[in-house]
Design a protein around this motif. Structure first.
Motif, PDB file in Angstrom:
ATOM      1  N   SER A   9      75.151   1.565  36.316  1.00 18.41           N
ATOM      2  CA  SER A   9      74.831   0.752  37.484  1.00 18.41           C
ATOM      3  C   SER A   9      73.435   1.078  37.953  1.00 18.41           C
ATOM      4  N   ILE A  15      74.991  -2.700  33.820  1.00 19.90           N
ATOM      5  CA  ILE A  15      74.880  -2.801  32.362  1.00 19.90           C
ATOM      6  C   ILE A  15      76.260  -2.603  31.749  1.00 19.90           C
ATOM      7  N   LEU A  25      73.185  -7.309  30.592  1.00 23.57           N
ATOM      8  CA  LEU A  25      72.536  -6.957  31.853  1.00 23.57           C
ATOM      9  C   LEU A  25      72.915  -8.014  32.875  1.00 23.57           C
ATOM     10  N   CYS A  80      71.362  -8.547  25.488  1.00 23.77           N
ATOM     11  CA  CYS A  80      70.133  -7.857  25.074  1.00 23.77           C
ATOM     12  C   CYS A  80      70.350  -6.972  23.863  1.00 23.77           C
ATOM     13  N   ARG A  82      70.103  -3.554  22.028  1.00 25.58           N
ATOM     14  CA  ARG A  82      70.148  -2.166  22.477  1.00 25.58           C
ATOM     15  C   ARG A  82      68.961  -1.401  21.877  1.00 25.58           C
ATOM     16  N   LEU A  83      68.231  -0.735  22.734  1.00 23.91           N
ATOM     17  CA  LEU A  83      67.011  -0.021  22.313  1.00 23.91           C
ATOM     18  C   LEU A  83      67.150   1.467  22.606  1.00 23.91           C
ATOM     19  N   MET A  85      65.234   3.703  24.710  1.00 23.30           N
ATOM     20  CA  MET A  85      64.213   3.507  25.741  1.00 23.30           C
ATOM     21  C   MET A  85      63.211   4.679  25.758  1.00 23.30           C
ATOM     22  N   GLY A 201      62.005  -4.185  27.350  1.00 23.15           N
ATOM     23  CA  GLY A 201      63.395  -4.244  27.803  1.00 23.15           C
ATOM     24  C   GLY A 201      63.500  -4.524  29.284  1.00 23.15           C
ATOM     25  N   ASP A 202      64.707  -4.260  29.799  1.00 21.12           N
ATOM     26  CA  ASP A 202      64.983  -4.322  31.237  1.00 21.12           C
ATOM     27  C   ASP A 202      64.691  -5.716  31.803  1.00 21.12           C
TER      28      ASP A 202
END
Ligand code: PZK
Length: 285
Positions: A9, A15, A25, A80, A82-83, A85, A201-202
């Motif tokens: 959260s 997420i 997301l 999205c 998945r990376l 980060m 991302g994000d």
């Protein structure tokens, strides 16, 4: 396939994990001010922010690839990639505000950038600067210099993140300025895809991840009103609230006025009617 599992959260977003490669997301209508999430939601705020992120993602693939795979019909959910980060916040500042202004007043520099003397609050910088910050799990992120950030990311990844962030800021700030909105600063989150590619991302270039100022009335030498949250801030100040949780409930006129400002930012930046977005979110892509 099992349902999406909740994994994290944020203050105003959630997420979920779809599978090993993909996340959901979801942007809520919650609003935070003075670092506190208020009890009263702003209707459609999550859709405005998601629509803006998706708009920018679609228009900046020539600069850097991004994690968006699918924009859901609810207008507030992004599927999205998945990376992995990067462990830094990638902040770009074109104007002197927030922690950049605070650092400058105290030291004449921010994140290792020594700035000209005599700059005033909210002044435009000679050129945009990359000011990485740590990711604090609680409390505020701390600005760090290039050497510290490169040590956290690896020198090559750091350089890629810096170049992508500056190019994204230049693109978006020119686009916004031509439409009467100053993009004072912004924060990106970048990651690495399984194939080694650097990926944005994000959320990106939204009023929650950036300072948006109306160009109309811009005046260096003082803090600028926020394009989206100023009604809420002004009203909260008037009530005498001590800024400790829980925040006050917002009266309807403040809710309606704030929603209108979010919708106005969306429509000015995208040149797409928000009603159209609601009936078919993919219009922004
Ligand atoms: C990821 N956050 C921050 C955002 C939250 C927390 N594509 C990605 N791959 C892997 N991890 C992330 C992302 C993205 N985006 C982002 N945390 C993990 C965050 C929103 C709500 F609770």
């Amino acid at each position: 396939m099992p349902d999406a599992v909740h994994v994290a959260s944020g203050k105003v977003r959630e997420i979920y994990e779809l599978d090993d490669e993909r996340l959901l997301l979801v942007a809520s209508d919650r609003i935070s001010t003075f670092d506190v999430v208020l009890a009263t939601p702003i209707p459609d705020k999550g859709r405005v922010l998601t629509g803006l992120s998706a708009f920018w993602f679609a228009r900046t693939t020539h600069i850097v690839s991004n994690h968006l795979l699918e924009l859901r019909a609810d207008g507030r959910t992004m599927v999205c990639r998945r990376l992995q980060m990067l462990p830094i916040e990638c902040v770009v500042r074109g104007y002197l505000a927030g922690s950049g202004w605070k650092d400058y007043r105290e030291t004449g520099a921010t994140s290792g950038h020594v700035l000209p003397e005599g700059l005033r609050e909210s002044q435009r910088l000679p050129q945009p600067i990359f000011t990485p910050a740590t990711k604090a799990s609680e409390g505020h992120d701390e600005n760090i210099d290039e050497e510290q950030a490169a040590a956290l990311c690896g020198a090559d990844r750091y350089r890629e993140a810096q170049e992508a962030s500056l190019a994204l800021y230049r693109f978006a700030s020119e686009h916004a300025e031509a439409r009467g909105i100053i993009l004072a600063d912004t924060k990106f989150e970048l990651g690495v895809a399984p194939d080694g590619e650097i990926v944005l991302g994000d959320e990106a270039l939204t009023p929650d991840s950036s300072r948006f100022w109306p160009m109309d009335g811009y005046e260096p030498g003082r803090g600028q009103p926020s394009f989206d949250k100023q009604f809420v801030r002004d009203w909260c100040e008037e009530t005498g609230w001590d800024k400790a949780p829980p925040g006050p409930e917002l009266p309807n006129d403040v809710v309606v006025g704030t929603r209108a400002r979010y919708v106005e930012a969306f429509e000015r930046l995208t040149e797409i009617s928000f009603d159209e977005y609601l009936s078919d979110p993919e219009v922004v892509l």
